[in-house]
Design a protein around this motif. Structure first.
Motif, PDB file in Angstrom:
ATOM      1  N   SER A 129     -12.566  22.114 -15.478  1.00  0.00           N
ATOM      2  CA  SER A 129     -11.203  21.732 -15.829  1.00  0.00           C
ATOM      3  C   SER A 129     -11.000  20.236 -15.653  1.00  0.00           C
ATOM      4  N   SER A 130     -12.085  19.474 -15.622  1.00  0.00           N
ATOM      5  CA  SER A 130     -11.954  18.051 -15.337  1.00  0.00           C
ATOM      6  C   SER A 130     -12.979  17.191 -16.070  1.00  0.00           C
ATOM      7  N   GLU A 132     -15.774  16.743 -15.226  1.00  0.00           N
ATOM      8  CA  GLU A 132     -16.689  16.166 -14.237  1.00  0.00           C
ATOM      9  C   GLU A 132     -18.012  16.923 -14.138  1.00  0.00           C
ATOM     10  N   ASP A 138     -18.467  10.833 -16.081  1.00  0.00           N
ATOM     11  CA  ASP A 138     -17.046  11.191 -16.094  1.00  0.00           C
ATOM     12  C   ASP A 138     -16.333  10.549 -17.276  1.00  0.00           C
ATOM     13  N   ASN A 141      -8.987   9.467 -17.602  1.00  0.00           N
ATOM     14  CA  ASN A 141      -7.698   9.763 -18.220  1.00  0.00           C
ATOM     15  C   ASN A 141      -7.008   8.455 -18.613  1.00  0.00           C
ATOM     16  N   ASN A 147      -7.904   9.118 -12.793  1.00  0.00           N
ATOM     17  CA  ASN A 147      -7.602  10.546 -12.872  1.00  0.00           C
ATOM     18  C   ASN A 147      -8.524  11.285 -13.833  1.00  0.00           C
ATOM     19  N   ILE A 148      -8.607  12.598 -13.621  1.00  0.00           N
ATOM     20  CA  ILE A 148      -9.387  13.454 -14.517  1.00  0.00           C
ATOM     21  C   ILE A 148      -8.687  13.562 -15.876  1.00  0.00           C
ATOM     22  N   GLY A 154     -12.153  17.546 -22.230  1.00  0.00           N
ATOM     23  CA  GLY A 154     -11.543  16.314 -21.731  1.00  0.00           C
ATOM     24  C   GLY A 154     -11.756  15.127 -22.658  1.00  0.00           C
ATOM     25  N   ALA A 409      -2.327  15.594 -13.738  1.00  0.00           N
ATOM     26  CA  ALA A 409      -3.737  15.243 -13.522  1.00  0.00           C
ATOM     27  C   ALA A 409      -3.969  14.811 -12.079  1.00  0.00           C
ATOM     28  N   LEU A 412     -10.041  11.818  -9.939  1.00  0.00           N
ATOM     29  CA  LEU A 412     -11.459  12.138 -10.137  1.00  0.00           C
ATOM     30  C   LEU A 412     -12.106  12.372  -8.776  1.00  0.00           C
ATOM     31  N   MET A 422     -10.265  23.978  -8.256  1.00  0.00           N
ATOM     32  CA  MET A 422     -10.490  23.608  -9.657  1.00  0.00           C
ATOM     33  C   MET A 422     -10.079  24.766 -10.573  1.00  0.00           C
TER      34      MET A 422
END
Lengths: 504, 98
Positions: A129-130, A132, A138, A141, A147-148, A154, A409, A412, A422
């Motif tokens: 959900s990120s 990552e 990564d 955002n 942020n993720i 993503g 969000a 990270l 998560m």
């Protein structure tokens, strides 16, 4: 020009005011400028993008009719097979793999004259959900680079929020389109399961996966939805019915007399106050537009997350068995000293990341002798109860609504080693995957507590996808004063209209 | 129930995934937390509830059995880690050398 909506870009290309080539060049230039910060793209396909744009311009010059999205630049989740580009699915086990056929979604994008800029980052095999869990770094955002960007799609959502593409195509298994759309302040729709072909999409959990559209506006998203949807004989679970009138619904935005059911179980305690505030604001907007707001209860939704984390890993453990180091992908230890089984073990041990391993082993456990009835069997029954809750709720309401995610969000790294935290990001989105109905996330404004985007989720019965767009369009006219949310990376403070941002 | 590193090692063997000692020690408690969290699902539905494997009603799909174009052998082999004589080359299947 790239700060405009997809439909505006297409209209100007069709009118000859700008060329598709100019748009593609501007978008490629934008990617070169900002993707160092965002890292949405895993592969940029500049040469073919320009050729595709030139083909649109040639068609126009020849007087041939152009579709409503011809010449619009798009980013593609790296889960779709598209010949000529590698398909990694975010995993090292597929590094450098070139598919030898195109996904149905890709064929339809190309037929509609869309310009594919390249492929974008995602959680490994769409698990996360990120973003990552990607094996390729990564994605950040655009609203706050620390942020993720949400996940698993993503890269799709971040590329739109950063204006690196006008549209994006992703997939949703438990919220992988809606959650990233929510945390990036854009629109993302999970169509009805079976209405969008899975052919050529790397499989994660086959009874839950569905491809779908991202856009910065409701109309853009509907246009892409219409372009990629429809029956496909190559997908054995495809629904052979006409695509619901999503574009007309997005243009209308009429919610007069529509019964909007607020799901009691999805909201309130445990939800970020700013998220609830914006959610309630949206209910007010819909009420003023003539909708009837009612409360509905779906008690078995409380078990959806648990049932999902049995069913999904079970299907994952079966689907990811294909990565056996024999026909394609990574092969480790083939030096003559290891047997085929050892090579499989070594390859999968090295090629899969931590989350993929976690889910494969969880699925193996849930399906193993002695545990099957307690886990997989029970989860399938819980799935029946969730479907029944939806059926009952849709008797009392035309659409159901909730926040898309419990929070905005997060940073990270914050939840990387806490899988359960998560997983809870998908609390509100999972039920619609379990039941196969359609659902979408629409921008609800910025949370007053942290200034980050909030998503408003709309759920509708199977093959009633048009209702999502009707509600989304009604919200779009009022949220943020009717102007699209604009991320910080776009170079302007939050709240300024996209049109005010200087073109690059 | 407690899930030990040995249990995880057994599951990893079934799933054909080589895991290091460190990974086993890390995964076992994480998996246990997840399994505890999902265990409530076994209490939800009674014996009278039918299972759902698929969200949409499914019927078997049939088509005419006719010859159609497919991938060439060359294309199918193009991404193989190793090939030999137009075929996939795989490591030895049997434990003993033939």
């Amino acid at each position: 020009m790239i700060f405009q909506s997809a439909s505006e870009i297409a209209a100007q290309i069709a009118a000859g005011e700008i060329s598709a080539r100019e748009v593609a060049d501007a978008e490629l230039e934008r990617i070169a400028q900002v993707d160092g910060q965002i890292h949405a793209f895993l592969a940029v396909d500049a040469e073919r993008a320009r050729e595709q744009a030139d083909a649109v311009d040639a068609k126009r010059a020849a007087g041939e009719p152009l579709g409503p999205l011809a010449g619009v630049p798009l980013s593609l989740k790296d889960i779709f097979c598209y010949q000529g580009l590698p398909c990694t699915c975010g995993s090292r086990i597929l590094e450098g793999w070139h598919p030898v056929y195109d996904a149905t979604v890709v064929k339809r994008l190309l037929a509609a004259g869309l310009v594919i800029l390249g492929k974008v980052n995602m959680d490994e095999f769409a698990m996360g959900s990120s973003t990552e869990t990607s094996g390729y770094g990564d994605t950040h955002n655009p609203w706050d680079l620390d942020n993720i960007p949400g996940g698993s799609s993503g890269g799709c959502a971040a590329s739109l929020a950063a204006f690196e593409a006008a549209l994006s195509a992703g997939t949703d298994t438990g919220g992988s389109i809606r959650q990233p759309a929510a945390v990036n302040g854009i629109v993302g729709v999970k169509p009805t399961y079976g209405s969008n072909s899975r052919y050529g999409v790397v499989a994660m959990a086959s009874s839950l996966d569905v491809p779908g559209p991202f856009g910065r506006t409701v109309l853009d998203t509907a246009l892409l939805h219409a372009a990629i949807s429809g029956y496909d004989p190559l997908d054995s679970t495809a629904i052979d019915q006409p695509v619901p009138p999503v574009v007309r619904a997005a243009e209308s935005g009429d919610v007069k007399g529509m019964r909007v059911g607020v799901v009691k179980e999805l909201g309130g305690e445990g939800y970020q106050p700013g998220v609830m505030r914006r959610f309630n604001d949206c209910l007010g907007i819909l009420e003023r537009a003539g909708a009837q707001i009612t409360q509905v209860s779906c008690p078995n939704f409380d078990y959806a997350l648990g049932a999902y984390y049995i069913i999904m890993p079970s299907e994952v453990s079966a689907n990811l068995a294909r990565f056996d180091a024999m026909r394609y992908g990574l092969r480790v230890g083939d030096d003559g000293s290891h047997s085929v089984e050892e090579v499989m073990r070594l390859t999968r041990g090295q090629g899969f990341g931590a989350e993929a391993k976690r889910r494969i082993i969880l699925g193996t456990y849930a399906l193993s002798a002695g545990y099957y009835d307690a886990y997989y069997g029970s989860a399938q029954k819980a799935r029946t109860l969730i479907v029944q809750d939806f059926t009952k709720a849709f008797e009392a309401a035309d659409v159901l609504v909730s926040p898309t995610t419990p929070t905005t969000a997060w940073g990270l790294g914050e939840r990387v080693d806490d899988p359960l935290a998560m997983y809870k990001a998908d609390l509100c989105t999972i039920p619609s995957n379990m039941a196969g109905n359609c659902a979408g996330s629409f921008p609800a404004g910025l949370s007053p507590d942290d200034g980050l985007p909030v998503g408003f989720q709309v759920m509708a019965p199977p093959m009633a996808d048009d209702r999502l767009y009707r509600v989304g369009a009604a919200l779009e006219r009022e949220v943020n004063g009717g102007r699209p949310l604009t991320s910080l990376i776009a170079g302007k403070p939050v709240g300024s209209g996209a049109g005010e941002v200087a073109d690059v | 129930m407690a899930l030990t590193a040995q249990d995880v090692a057994k599951l990893a063997e079934l799933a054909r995934i080589e895991l290091s000692e460190g990974e086993l020690a890390h995964l076992a408690p994480q998996l246990e937390v997840i399994i505890e969290a999902v265990a409530a699902v076994s209490q939800v539905a009674g014996a009278d509830v039918a299972p759902t494997s698929h969200a949409v009603p499914m019927e078997n799909v049939f088509r005419e059995d006719e010859i159609r174009p497919s991938l060439s052998a060359q294309a199918a082999l193009s991404a193989a880690p190793a090939t030999e004589d137009g075929r996939f080359r795989v490591p030895r299947i049997l434990e003993e050398e033939a």
